[in-house]
Structure formats: structure tokens, C-alpha cells
Design a protein around this motif. Structure first.
Motif, PDB file in Angstrom:
ATOM      1  N   GLU A 194       0.826  -1.205   0.000  1.00 16.42           N
ATOM      2  CA  GLU A 194       0.000   0.000   0.000  1.00 16.42           C
ATOM      3  C   GLU A 194       0.861   1.256   0.000  1.00 16.42           C
ATOM      4  OE1 GLU A 194      -2.587  -0.238   3.349  1.00 16.42           O
ATOM      5  OE2 GLU A 194      -3.501  -2.127   2.712  1.00 16.42           O
ATOM      6  N   GLU A 195       2.014   1.186   0.658  1.00 10.69           N
ATOM      7  CA  GLU A 195       2.879   2.353   0.769  1.00 10.69           C
ATOM      8  C   GLU A 195       3.787   2.530  -0.440  1.00 10.69           C
ATOM      9  OE1 GLU A 195       4.964   1.674   4.387  1.00 10.69           O
ATOM     10  OE2 GLU A 195       3.198   1.978   5.667  1.00 10.69           O
ATOM     11  N   GLU A 196       4.362   1.437  -0.940  1.00 14.04           N
ATOM     12  CA  GLU A 196       5.377   1.546  -1.992  1.00 14.04           C
ATOM     13  C   GLU A 196       4.984   0.878  -3.304  1.00 14.04           C
ATOM     14  OE1 GLU A 196       9.631   1.467  -0.193  1.00 14.04           O
ATOM     15  OE2 GLU A 196       8.495  -0.061   0.899  1.00 14.04           O
ATOM     16  N   GLY A 197       3.879   0.175  -3.329  1.00 16.34           N
ATOM     17  CA  GLY A 197       3.497  -0.560  -4.522  1.00 16.34           C
ATOM     18  C   GLY A 197       3.979  -2.000  -4.476  1.00 16.34           C
ATOM     19  N   ILE A 198       3.551  -2.780  -5.452  1.00 15.09           N
ATOM     20  CA  ILE A 198       3.929  -4.194  -5.543  1.00 15.09           C
ATOM     21  C   ILE A 198       5.256  -4.303  -6.274  1.00 15.09           C
ATOM     22  CG2 ILE A 198       3.261  -6.438  -6.490  1.00 15.09           C
ATOM     23  CD1 ILE A 198       0.324  -5.422  -6.343  1.00 15.09           C
ATOM     24  N   PHE A 199       6.185  -5.065  -5.700  1.00 19.51           N
ATOM     25  CA  PHE A 199       7.494  -5.270  -6.322  1.00 19.51           C
ATOM     26  C   PHE A 199       7.506  -6.508  -7.216  1.00 19.51           C
ATOM     27  CE2 PHE A 199       9.786  -3.086  -2.502  1.00 19.51           C
ATOM     28  CZ  PHE A 199       9.202  -1.878  -2.860  1.00 19.51           C
ATOM     29  N   ILE A 200       6.949  -7.606  -6.708  1.00 17.00           N
ATOM     30  CA  ILE A 200       6.857  -8.858  -7.471  1.00 17.00           C
ATOM     31  C   ILE A 200       5.430  -9.376  -7.344  1.00 17.00           C
ATOM     32  CG2 ILE A 200       7.630 -11.256  -7.634  1.00 17.00           C
ATOM     33  CD1 ILE A 200      10.365 -10.406  -6.671  1.00 17.00           C
ATOM     34  N   LEU A 201       4.795  -9.620  -8.470  1.00 16.37           N
ATOM     35  CA  LEU A 201       3.410 -10.093  -8.504  1.00 16.37           C
ATOM     36  C   LEU A 201       3.400 -11.605  -8.680  1.00 16.37           C
ATOM     37  CD1 LEU A 201       0.550  -8.692  -8.507  1.00 16.37           C
ATOM     38  CD2 LEU A 201       0.575  -9.032 -10.991  1.00 16.37           C
ATOM     39  N   HIS A 202       2.630 -12.281  -7.853  1.00 16.86           N
ATOM     40  CA  HIS A 202       2.550 -13.744  -7.889  1.00 16.86           C
ATOM     41  C   HIS A 202       1.098 -14.130  -8.190  1.00 16.86           C
ATOM     42  CE1 HIS A 202       3.593 -17.804  -5.697  1.00 16.86           C
ATOM     43  NE2 HIS A 202       3.102 -17.983  -6.915  1.00 16.86           N
ATOM     44  N   GLY A 203       0.862 -14.556  -9.397  1.00 16.90           N
ATOM     45  CA  GLY A 203      -0.506 -14.865  -9.827  1.00 16.90           C
ATOM     46  C   GLY A 203      -0.876 -16.317  -9.609  1.00 16.90           C
ATOM     47  N   ASN A 204      -0.781 -16.802  -8.373  1.00 21.41           N
ATOM     48  CA  ASN A 204      -1.173 -18.193  -8.126  1.00 21.41           C
ATOM     49  C   ASN A 204      -2.695 -18.335  -8.219  1.00 21.41           C
ATOM     50  OD1 ASN A 204      -1.776 -16.820  -5.755  1.00 21.41           O
ATOM     51  ND2 ASN A 204      -1.061 -18.443  -4.406  1.00 21.41           N
ATOM     52  N   ARG A 205      -3.172 -19.547  -8.063  1.00 20.13           N
ATOM     53  CA  ARG A 205      -4.592 -19.864  -8.246  1.00 20.13           C
ATOM     54  C   ARG A 205      -5.069 -19.650  -9.689  1.00 20.13           C
ATOM     55  NH1 ARG A 205      -7.877 -17.759  -2.906  1.00 20.13           N
ATOM     56  NH2 ARG A 205      -6.330 -18.321  -1.327  1.00 20.13           N
ATOM     57  N   GLY A 206      -4.132 -19.543 -10.637  1.00 16.16           N
ATOM     58  CA  GLY A 206      -4.500 -19.401 -12.040  1.00 16.16           C
ATOM     59  C   GLY A 206      -5.155 -18.087 -12.391  1.00 16.16           C
TER      60      GLY A 206
END
Length: 439
Positions: free
Chosen positions: A355-367
Motif C-alpha cells: 500500500e505504501e510503496e506498490g507491488i514489487f513482485i506479482l505472484h498470480g497463483n490460483r491461475g
């Protein structure tokens, strides 16, 4: 006594300065008849072709050390290597000898550091893996070394795509077959998802690799790999690996509510992004609940599986949780923004760092990259999947992506869509809005 010591130091300093002045005068004065008998003849090319400072060696340029009225005064000949400073011919500048020696030393003592990234791909994971590798290449600064473990039928496709990117000259790659211990290969391959447990054997298979970042195929880098790689420097003397917590909110945690085996910390850890110092992993002896004897990495895995195989749900991730439950001093825990999953927003936002700095690495599990349940995740994936490596194309992906994310506000994750694009926008600006010479 101190007075005499100071006087002696002053005399030495003055003498050194005088020698420097004398040498500079020798280099600056014309030397008639240079090249007298008895000295070796130097080749008329630099030891490193075209490697002189500045524009030296290019047509129409006399090099950085040329003095007015003295064309070719400071050539980049390798005479520096063979002759003392005061025996140089008149057309070789002493300062160039200094730079050439410095460059030669630098090349010998500072090899190019590569960041090692590993992934395991089986089944229908080719597109996901290629998109992940593309996201790593787009934003990273240091060169990358990819270690791709894949089923044999995927090798030709990987090779064709990655070879087509070879002009980028920012990465190398190695392809490996899926490899498990022969006596238990079938059991390991079927654990959780096909081939997922391959990651457990990376320290044993990549014996010459010191440190490694392992990621699942459904990972997307929204900032340079360099940044998570730098976390290796934050390891203390006992830490061998780094992962993010499985959950931030215990009320929706899986391990603390359902696990039938030991797990790390309050909510366990997620192994989809795992940074490893594999040299330390290979050397360490691990405490365990199977024997009073501490076991090395290669010796602990199979006994652990035999003991807990009826109690584990998430396969290799559960085994890692058990190992680090008994060896908590060996794990470095990084924040959730380095492994951001649907669980962090599907029931409301619970990753404060993102929330403060943004997402650095996105993990799209669950398809979630391939269905409509979490369209914010899918929008990021499709934007990077369809992006090419041209600078203008990368710059132009932000505005259409933000418009797509605005269409997802009917979901909990979509309501905070700004955190999906915040770090991505910064990475694009930092990497592609600067002049090319500064990159």
C-alpha cells in the motif's frame, strides 16, 4: 623525536612530488631518435582493440591525449606493458599507460557479476514462464543467467524464443531436464504439482552456483531483479534463504488453521519467490525431528517426505516450512510486496508495504492470470505478455494498462489498483526515461 619524524615525512613527500614532475616533463618533451637499439619493438595495435579512453581509435579522432600541434602524440600502444615509464617513445603518452594498466587490472579482478534466476516449467507453463523471463529482462540492470528446468518437450520452444532475444545481450540461459533422485523420482515428481518439488534439489544440481533466486512460473517482476538480489547482502551469518510470509492476516491464514505439520513463524512462508545462498545451504547441518543427528540438505529431504507425506498439502512448500521451523535462525523473511498474491487483497487489502510503496513482485497463483476472478492480476500479466522489448513500446504500456485496471474496481483487488501500477510506473521511468548512455 616527533619533530625529526615529521621532517623526514616531509622530505619523502617532496622527493616523491619531484619525481612525478620530472617524469611528466620527460613524457611531455620531444624525444629525438626514440626507439634506439636493444629495446623490443611493440606491435602497432593496442592490447585491447579500440579500447583507448574516449574516442581514441575511431576515424577522425586523435585520442584523448593529443596535444595541439603534435598529432598522434598520445597513442594507446601496449609499450606501457613492456617498457619503464621513462623509456617510452615520444609518441606514447604516459597517462595512457596509467589508464591501460588500470583497465587491464579491472578486467582481471572484476569479472562480470550475473544474477542467477531459476524456474521449473512443466505442462502448459511455457507462456507463463516466457512472460516471467521477459519481465525480468525488461527492468533489470545487471546481466542475468537463467536456469530453466523443463520437460523435454518444452526445450525446443524455449530455445527458439530465447535465441530470438539474443540480440539483447542482457542474459544467458541454460536448459536442464527435470531431474530427481532415481530411486524416488516418481514420488517426487507427483508431489503437489508436476515437477514443483524440483526446486528442493537446485542446491544439489547447480553445484557451481553460489546464490540463486528461484521463482514460480506465475511470477512477474515489476522492478529490477537487482533489487531483490541485493537482499543477499542483508543476510546475517546464519541465514541461508529468504522468503515472504504465507499470510499477513492470521484470521485467514492456512497454516495456522489447518496444517498438520510444523511450519515457520505465525503463518508459515510461501516458497514461490525464494532467494538462496546455496553455498551455505550445501554446507549447513540442519536440526530436525527425525534424529538427534543434524543432516545436510541432500540427506534430509527424503526422510522428511517419508515422515510427513500423509500430512502435507502444499508439497515442497510444506517441507520447507518444516525445515525452517526447526532452523528459524537460517531464514530471512522479506515483506509481502516481494511476493504479492491474491490473498493479499481478495478479502480486503492486508499488505501494508505494498500500500505504501506498490507491488514489487506479482505472484498470480490460483491461475488468476487465465480467468476472470481477479482481473487486476490478469491485466498486468497480459500487458507484459504482449509487450515487446522496444523502448517506446515499454513506455507506452502504462496508460492502456491503467485504463484496464480502472475497469476492475468492482473487485477487492481492483479497488486498490493503484498499488499494481505504482512500482511498475517507477521502474519504467527509471529504466527507460533516461538517456541511453546513463542506463
Amino acid at each position: 623525536m616527533r619533530r625529526y619524524l615529521r621532517l623526514a615525512v616531509l622530505c619523502v613527500a617532496c622527493g616523491f612530488c619531484s619525481l612525478l614532475y620530472a617524469f611528466s616533463q620527460l613524457a611531455a618533451s620531444p624525444e629525438e631518435g626514440a626507439g634506439g637499439g636493444g629495446r623490443p619493438q611493440a606491435a602497432e595495435t593496442s592490447w585491447l582493440a579500440g579500447s583507448g579512453r574516449g574516442a581514441a581509435g575511431r576515424p577522425g579522432s586523435a585520442g584523448p591525449g593529443v596535444l595541439p600541434g603534435r598529432p598522434g602524440r598520445c597513442k594507446d600502444f601496449s609499450l606501457c606493458y613492456w617498457n619503464p615509464y621513462w623509456m617510452l617513445p615520444s609518441d606514447v603518452c604516459g597517462m595512457n599507460c596509467f589508464w591501460e594498466a588500470a583497465l587491464r587490472y579491472s578486467l582481471k579482478t572484476q569479472p562480470i557479476e550475473r544474477m542467477h534466476l531459476a524456474v521449473v516449467a512443466c505442462g502448459e507453463r511455457l507462456e507463463e514462464t516466457i512472460t516471467m523471463l521477459k519481465s525480468a529482462i525488461i527492468f533489470s540492470i545487471k546481466p542475468l543467467q537463467f536456469h530453466i528446468f523443463a520437460e523435454n518437450q518444452l526445450h525446443t520452444s524455449f530455445k527458439g524464443i530465447l535465441d530470438s532475444w539474443s540480440l539483447l545481450q542482457t542474459f544467458n540461459y541454460s536448459l536442464y531436464p527435470i531431474t530427481f533422485p532415481s530411486e524416488n523420482a516418481v514420488e517426487w515428481k507427483k508431489l503437489f504439482k508436476p515437477c514443483a518439488s524440483q526446486r528442493l534439489f537446485l542446491p544439489l544440481l547447480l553445484k557451481d552456483v553460489d546464490s540463486l533466486l528461484y521463482v514460480d512460473t506465475d511470477i512477474l517482476f515489476l522492478r529490477p531483479v537487482d533489487d531483490i538480489w541485493s537482499l543477499l547482502k542483508k543476510f546475517n551469518a546464519t541465514q541461508i534463504a529468504a522468503m515472504a510470509p504465507e499470510h499477513e492476516e492470521p484470521r485467514i491464514g492456512w497454516y495456522n488453521r489447518f496444517a498438520r505439520h510444523p511450519y515457520y513463524g505465525k503463518t508459515g512462508v510461501n516458497s514461490g519467490v525464494m532467494l538462496m545462498n546455496m553455498t551455505r545451504m550445501r554446507r549447513k547441518y540442519f536440526k530436525n525431528d527425525m534424529t538427534t543427528v543434524q543432516l545436510q540438505w541432500g540427506d534430509i529431504l527424503m526422510p522428511l517426505l517419508k515422515k510427513y507425506k500423509l500430512n502435507i498439502t502444499w508439497g515442497d512448500q510444506d517441507l520447507l516450512n518444516i525445515i525452517f521451523f526447526h532452523n528459524p535462525e537460517s531464514l530471512y523473511v522479506f515483506p509481502c510486496q516481494w511476493n504479492y498474491r491474491p490473498d493479499h487483497c481478495i478479502y480486503g487489502s492486508n499488505c501494508k508495504e505494498a500500500e505504501e510503496e506498490g507491488i514489487f513482485i506479482l505472484h498470480g497463483n490460483r491461475g488468476v492470470y487465465h480467468d476472470d476472478k481477479q482481473p487486476a492480476f490478469r491485466a498486468i500479466y497480459e500487458a507484459l505478455r504482449n509487450c515487446s522489448f522496444e523502448d517506446d513500446n515499454i513506455r507506452s504500456l502504462l496508460m492502456p494498462l491503467e485504463l484496464e485496471l480502472q475497469k476492475t474496481v468492482h473487485t477487492y483487488c481492483g479497488k486498490i489498483y493503484s498499488i499494481f501500477i505504482k512500482q511498475l510506473a517507477k521502474s519504467v521511468r527509471d529504466r527507460y526515461d533516461r538517456p541511453s548512455k546513463e542506463r
